[in-house]
Design an enzyme around this catalytic site. Sequence first.
Site, short mmCIF file in Angstrom:
data_model
loop_
_atom_site.label_atom_id
_atom_site.label_comp_id
_atom_site.label_asym_id
_atom_site.label_seq_id
_atom_site.Cartn_x
_atom_site.Cartn_y
_atom_site.Cartn_z
N LYS A 152 4.27 12.77 28.71
CA LYS A 152 4.16 14.03 27.94
C LYS A 152 3.87 15.12 28.98
O LYS A 152 2.84 15.81 28.94
CB LYS A 152 3.03 13.90 26.89
CG LYS A 152 2.94 15.05 25.92
CD LYS A 152 4.08 15.09 24.91
CE LYS A 152 3.99 16.33 24.03
NZ LYS A 152 5.15 16.48 23.14
N ASP B 50 7.44 11.96 22.40
CA ASP B 50 7.89 12.21 21.02
C ASP B 50 9.38 11.95 20.89
O ASP B 50 9.85 11.34 19.92
CB ASP B 50 7.49 13.62 20.56
CG ASP B 50 7.77 14.71 21.58
OD1 ASP B 50 8.19 14.40 22.71
OD2 ASP B 50 7.57 15.89 21.24
N ASP C 179 1.16 1.39 23.74
CA ASP C 179 0.63 0.71 22.55
C ASP C 179 1.45 1.12 21.32
O ASP C 179 1.88 0.27 20.54
CB ASP C 179 -0.84 1.10 22.36
CG ASP C 179 -1.46 0.43 21.15
OD1 ASP C 179 -1.22 -0.78 20.97
OD2 ASP C 179 -2.16 1.11 20.38
N TYR D 186 -7.83 4.37 27.26
CA TYR D 186 -8.63 3.20 26.91
C TYR D 186 -9.82 3.00 27.83
O TYR D 186 -10.79 2.34 27.47
CB TYR D 186 -7.75 1.94 26.97
CG TYR D 186 -6.86 1.71 25.78
CD1 TYR D 186 -5.92 2.65 25.40
CD2 TYR D 186 -6.96 0.54 25.05
CE1 TYR D 186 -5.09 2.43 24.32
CE2 TYR D 186 -6.13 0.30 23.98
CZ TYR D 186 -5.19 1.25 23.62
OH TYR D 186 -4.37 1.01 22.55
N ASP E 240 4.73 -1.19 19.26
CA ASP E 240 4.75 -1.59 17.84
C ASP E 240 6.04 -1.11 17.19
O ASP E 240 6.64 -1.80 16.36
CB ASP E 240 3.56 -0.98 17.08
CG ASP E 240 2.35 -1.92 17.07
OD1 ASP E 240 2.23 -2.73 18.01
OD2 ASP E 240 1.54 -1.84 16.13
#
Length: 344
Positions: A166, A198, A222, A120, A226
Amino acid sequence: MAPRVVCLPGDCIGPEVMAVAQRVLGVLAPDVSLEDRLFGAEAIRRTGDSLPPDTLQACRMADAVLKAPIGHPEFDAADVRPEQGMLRLRAELDVYANLRPAREGAIDLVIVRELVGGLYFGARGVRDDGTVFDTCEYHPSQVERLARRGFELARARGRRLTSVDKANVLETSRLWRRVVHEVADDYPDVDVDDMLVDNAAMQLASAPERFDVVVTENMFGDILSDEAAVLGGSLGMLASATIGGKVDLYEPVHGSAPDIAGKGIANPLGAIASAAMLLRHTGKLEADANIVDAAISHVLEAGHRTPDLYSGKTKKYNTTWEVGGAVEQQFSDSAMRRYAFHAV
Ligand code: IPM
Ligand code: MG
């Protein structure tokens, strides 16, 4: 001292859910001062800037900021967009630890999302050949302060911390993993494990009850938050607190939902739950926060639901204001019980 709160009503459904959250605060904790400031799409229309200087200044001087979602289709293709003001606000206040709890039945987890670094805020641009790039960048100190927040929180909860990265692909993730384990040495009482993002997405969907505290970088957080939000039934229910900076920032996790704006059917519970987090963390008003949380549970049990929670079994859905009114009714009952209890 009751906290001084700057409210940013946001875009689309933002002002609708903010009005309900403000009403709840006003009835339960009238000493908390609330002040609205211009922000987001409306601020761009009026001043050309989504975070005008006097709004930023008011936020800096406040004890907490209560923010409704921003984002408006009118600015989707524009150079100046409401979201930019929000990212600037996070960076200016240096609110780096975003706590997003999800609770439902056996599920009780908190995602601690790094909020002012990573993709970001990294270098971005367009090369001469037309390639567009966004860069993921982290300094060890950014990882360390976030990890410490996660471990402190884990200590106060179930003493389990999952660090999501990751590291099989990304350099920043290898840094992330190394720093988290260095910090872990100071918290021998907390069990720590690493999980690739993942796999974490899969485990969140298939075995969410295995998680306690999850720490992760900005973009992974983020996405995973959700996903975690719908474990509780709807994205409209999830609240978040962002702490660690100069001023605490509270906001529902859901977006500005332009498709349902102005219809009076947005779920206000995420905004109300954000107000409860504000009472608890900034206001140190634990009893009041518990009353709001209990009221939300009762209202859901009693079957008051906006359409996002509507199922075939629910006879009809309620409006934003009906759900807000039902919460208020509940906690005014429990507030009376509390005062009666104190009086005995
Ligand atoms: C969130 C939102 C924001 C983010 C958007 C609106 C920029 O999705 O708070 O999760 O990605 O941080
Ligand atoms: Mg998001």
